[in-house]
Scaffold this motif. Structure first.
Motif, mmCIF file in Angstrom:
data_model
loop_
_atom_site.group_PDB
_atom_site.id
_atom_site.type_symbol
_atom_site.label_atom_id
_atom_site.label_comp_id
_atom_site.label_asym_id
_atom_site.label_seq_id
_atom_site.Cartn_x
_atom_site.Cartn_y
_atom_site.Cartn_z
ATOM 1 N N ALA A 160 0.800 -1.228 0.000
ATOM 2 C CA ALA A 160 0.000 0.000 0.000
ATOM 3 C C ALA A 160 0.836 1.283 0.000
ATOM 4 O O ALA A 160 0.532 2.213 -0.762
ATOM 5 C CB ALA A 160 -0.967 -0.013 1.186
ATOM 6 N N PRO A 161 1.892 1.411 0.819
ATOM 7 C CA PRO A 161 2.653 2.676 0.794
ATOM 8 C C PRO A 161 3.282 2.973 -0.558
ATOM 9 O O PRO A 161 3.321 4.140 -0.984
ATOM 10 C CB PRO A 161 3.725 2.461 1.876
ATOM 11 N N PHE A 162 3.770 1.936 -1.244
ATOM 12 C CA PHE A 162 4.414 2.158 -2.541
ATOM 13 C C PHE A 162 3.386 2.562 -3.605
ATOM 14 O O PHE A 162 3.644 3.441 -4.435
ATOM 15 C CB PHE A 162 5.164 0.900 -2.970
ATOM 16 N N VAL A 163 2.230 1.915 -3.588
ATOM 17 C CA VAL A 163 1.175 2.284 -4.531
ATOM 18 C C VAL A 163 0.715 3.713 -4.276
ATOM 19 O O VAL A 163 0.533 4.512 -5.205
ATOM 20 C CB VAL A 163 0.002 1.299 -4.434
ATOM 21 N N SER A 164 0.526 4.064 -3.004
ATOM 22 C CA SER A 164 0.082 5.424 -2.660
ATOM 23 C C SER A 164 1.125 6.459 -3.055
ATOM 24 O O SER A 164 0.786 7.518 -3.605
ATOM 25 C CB SER A 164 -0.208 5.510 -1.157
ATOM 26 N N ALA A 165 2.396 6.162 -2.797
ATOM 27 C CA ALA A 165 3.455 7.110 -3.167
ATOM 28 C C ALA A 165 3.536 7.278 -4.684
ATOM 29 O O ALA A 165 3.707 8.404 -5.181
ATOM 30 C CB ALA A 165 4.796 6.627 -2.615
ATOM 31 N N GLY A 166 3.416 6.185 -5.418
ATOM 32 C CA GLY A 166 3.422 6.296 -6.878
ATOM 33 C C GLY A 166 2.258 7.115 -7.400
ATOM 34 O O GLY A 166 2.416 7.932 -8.318
ATOM 35 N N ALA A 167 1.077 6.908 -6.816
ATOM 36 C CA ALA A 167 -0.095 7.688 -7.229
ATOM 37 C C ALA A 167 0.094 9.169 -6.922
ATOM 38 O O ALA A 167 -0.274 10.041 -7.722
ATOM 39 C CB ALA A 167 -1.343 7.153 -6.532
ATOM 40 N N ALA A 168 0.683 9.478 -5.770
ATOM 41 C CA ALA A 168 0.918 10.883 -5.413
ATOM 42 C C ALA A 168 1.910 11.543 -6.362
ATOM 43 O O ALA A 168 1.704 12.681 -6.810
ATOM 44 C CB ALA A 168 1.424 10.968 -3.975
ATOM 45 N N LEU A 169 3.000 10.849 -6.684
ATOM 46 C CA LEU A 169 3.980 11.411 -7.612
ATOM 47 C C LEU A 169 3.366 11.669 -8.984
ATOM 48 O O LEU A 169 3.614 12.710 -9.604
ATOM 49 C CB LEU A 169 5.170 10.445 -7.739
ATOM 50 N N TRP A 170 2.562 10.711 -9.465
ATOM 51 C CA TRP A 170 1.914 10.914 -10.764
ATOM 52 C C TRP A 170 0.968 12.114 -10.723
ATOM 53 O O TRP A 170 0.937 12.928 -11.646
ATOM 54 C CB TRP A 170 1.134 9.655 -11.156
ATOM 55 N N ALA A 171 0.186 12.249 -9.643
ATOM 56 C CA ALA A 171 -0.781 13.346 -9.548
ATOM 57 C C ALA A 171 -0.077 14.699 -9.498
ATOM 58 O O ALA A 171 -0.478 15.656 -10.182
ATOM 59 C CB ALA A 171 -1.666 13.155 -8.311
ATOM 60 N N PHE A 172 0.987 14.791 -8.687
ATOM 61 C CA PHE A 172 1.709 16.065 -8.609
ATOM 62 C C PHE A 172 2.406 16.396 -9.928
ATOM 63 O O PHE A 172 2.497 17.572 -10.314
ATOM 64 C CB PHE A 172 2.719 16.027 -7.462
ATOM 65 N N ALA A 173 2.916 15.374 -10.622
ATOM 66 C CA ALA A 173 3.531 15.616 -11.936
ATOM 67 C C ALA A 173 2.487 16.114 -12.932
ATOM 68 O O ALA A 173 2.756 17.023 -13.733
ATOM 69 C CB ALA A 173 4.190 14.333 -12.450
ATOM 70 N N TRP A 174 1.300 15.553 -12.894
ATOM 71 C CA TRP A 174 0.217 15.999 -13.778
ATOM 72 C C TRP A 174 -0.150 17.451 -13.475
ATOM 73 O O TRP A 174 -0.336 18.262 -14.389
ATOM 74 C CB TRP A 174 -0.987 15.087 -13.607
ATOM 75 N N LEU A 175 -0.261 17.787 -12.197
ATOM 76 C CA LEU A 175 -0.609 19.165 -11.819
ATOM 77 C C LEU A 175 0.487 20.135 -12.251
ATOM 78 O O LEU A 175 0.188 21.243 -12.708
ATOM 79 C CB LEU A 175 -0.826 19.245 -10.306
ATOM 80 N N GLN A 176 1.747 19.720 -12.100
ATOM 81 C CA GLN A 176 2.847 20.590 -12.518
ATOM 82 C C GLN A 176 2.811 20.824 -14.020
ATOM 83 O O GLN A 176 3.038 21.952 -14.492
ATOM 84 C CB GLN A 176 4.180 19.950 -12.112
ATOM 85 N N ARG A 177 2.518 19.777 -14.783
ATOM 86 C CA ARG A 177 2.448 19.924 -16.236
ATOM 87 C C ARG A 177 1.288 20.828 -16.640
ATOM 88 O O ARG A 177 1.424 21.674 -17.527
ATOM 89 C CB ARG A 177 2.296 18.550 -16.882
ATOM 90 N N GLN A 178 0.145 20.684 -15.977
ATOM 91 C CA GLN A 178 -0.995 21.549 -16.273
ATOM 92 C C GLN A 178 -0.704 22.994 -15.915
ATOM 93 O O GLN A 178 -1.098 23.917 -16.633
ATOM 94 C CB GLN A 178 -2.221 21.051 -15.500
ATOM 95 N N ARG A 179 0.012 23.206 -14.817
ATOM 96 C CA ARG A 179 0.358 24.571 -14.414
ATOM 97 C C ARG A 179 1.290 25.206 -15.440
ATOM 98 O O ARG A 179 1.146 26.386 -15.784
ATOM 99 C CB ARG A 179 1.011 24.542 -13.031
#
Length: 438
Positions: A405-424
């Motif tokens: 669970a921690p690795f899946v959650s961390a991967g999901a968080a990194l992907w989400a923040f990368a997506w937000l950075q790209r949109q910004r």
């Protein structure tokens, strides 16, 4: 062989859109050169290009699902014995031998195909590189199977052929990884440095992967879970863009709504990853000083993915519909049942584990079946197979939830923040885009 027959190497959708024009260009070029049929090299170039058009994110996702199921085959084969007797020592049965063989050969090949197909679709490597890498990695997967079959059915007698097989597999894997890394670095690094990095990376990956496969390491299912999450994300995004659903929304209002949902998901994933990581460290390093605290750590760790599941369901609703709400409820209900089973400690019963497994199975099968949309029978079979395997992982390896669970959650968080950075970055580059759309 005619040019028209070679077009069968392309997917049907591509032939419908581009086949007639492409065929006319090929035939006109051949007529200008005084030829009526393609040559050997030209024919294989067309075939290779057709295969790359078939290497979609959907194909990569299907291969990732197959790798995940294959790596879980030994666990599924031993499930009846574990559930019925709670056996610590598992009997070596023909089913277990076949499951280990499948996990070595099929899982390795499917894993390689998923990664290479995704890189080809993302235009990170060329078609020739992909063909060479796939050939080398599939040969490596075959050597794992031959080695296992020889040892278990013939005997581990020393011989030149067996030694060549055992050395040839890792060497082929190193070559396959090296050519992929070299092609990825082709634009940014000098040739000598690029090949040095590629050879080191290929040798290291081949060595670690071979050791993990031969020792049946628990890191392999974890790698398959990570790959499945990545391929699901890529497939979902590409599917959303092609279907013009709200995951690829346009307009100022819908884009703002999408960013808000993604921020919520990123925060929830970060929270789940931090809580799960703390519980994992406390459990693995025995930082709890009493049994009640140890049980509490397991319970909190099992419940840590709940925020990720809930916000992920809200984010994926435009993609799979309202069924995601029921799937989210089923998943976090399974985590609650699992945490109750962990809290009971030695009093944990098979009924509790089976109930948690069934809830997780249903929660995972529902959205995957809706997403595939490949025909009712295929969707039902694939979604039930994936859901059943995930449910069995919960039921037979209770503490694996705490590990994964921690690795899946961390991967999901990194992907989400990368997506937000790209949109910004895109918003800053085109500040008047939203006003123009309105």
């Amino acid at each position: 062989m005619s040019y028209e027959s070679l077009l069968r190497w392309y997917p049907k959708a591509w032939r419908d859109d581009n086949g007639a024009v492409y065929l006319a260009i090929l035939e006109d070029d051949a007529k200008a050169r005084g030829r009526s049929r393609p040559g050997f090299g030209e024919a294989w170039t067309i075939r290779l290009h057709g295969l790359t058009e078939r290497a979609t994110f959907k194909f990569a996702f299907v291969c990732a699902v197959l790798a995940f199921l294959s790596f879980s085959a030994p666990m599924v084969a031993t499930m009846p014995e574990r559930l019925s007797a709670g056996a610590v020592f598992i009997s070596v049965t023909p089913a277990l031998i076949a499951a280990v063989l499948v996990s070595r050969v099929l899982a390795t090949g499917a894993f390689a195909l998923a990664v290479v197909a995704a890189l080809v679709r993302a235009r990170r490597i060329s078609a020739s590189t992909a063909l060479l890498a796939v050939s080398a990695l599939l040969f490596c997967a075959a050597t794992y199977g031959v080695d296992f079959a020889v040892v278990n059915f013939i005997g581990d007698s020393p011989g030149l052929i067996l030694d060549v097989i055992r050395v040839g597999g890792p060497v082929a894997a190193a070559i396959g990884v090296a050519v992929v890394v070299n092609d990825i670095l082709n634009r940014w690094t000098p040739s000598a440095l690029r090949w040095s990095i590629s050879l080191v990376a290929g040798s290291l990956v081949a060595f670690l992967w071979s050791v993990a496969v031969l020792q049946q390491s628990a890191a392999l299912p974890l790698a398959a879970v990570a790959l499945l999450c990545v391929m699901f994300t890529l497939f979902a995004n590409s599917h959303g863009r092609s279907a013009q659903n709200p995951i690829a929304m346009s307009g100022a209002t819908s884009s703002h709504s999408q960013r808000t949902a993604m921020r919520r998901f990123a925060r929830a994933a970060t929270f789940s990853g931090l809580v799960g990581g703390i519980c994992l460290i406390a459990h693995d390093f025995n930082l709890t000083w009493a049994d009640p605290w140890s049980a509490s750590v397991l319970v909190v760790g099992a419940l840590s993915p709940v925020p990720l599941v809930v916000t992920g369901g809200m984010l994926c609703r435009p993609l799979v519909g309202a069924v995601i709400h029921a799937a989210s409820v089923l998943c976090w209900s399974g985590l609650v049942v699992l945490s109750a089973a962990l809290a009971s400690g030695p009093g944990m019963t098979t009924v509790q584990l089976l109930l948690a497994s069934v809830l997780m199975m249903a929660g995972i099968a529902l959205p995957f079946g809706r997403l595939l949309q490949r025909g009712r029978f295929v969707s039902i079979c694939v979604s039930l197979g994936l859901g059943a395997t995930a449910g069995l992982l919960v039921g037979t390896g209770v503490q694996q939830v705490l590990q994964v669970a921690p690795f899946v959650s961390a991967g999901a968080a990194l992907w989400a923040f990368a997506w937000l950075q790209r949109q910004r970055a895109e918003t800053n580059a085109t500040p008047s885009k939203a006003a123009t759309l309105v």
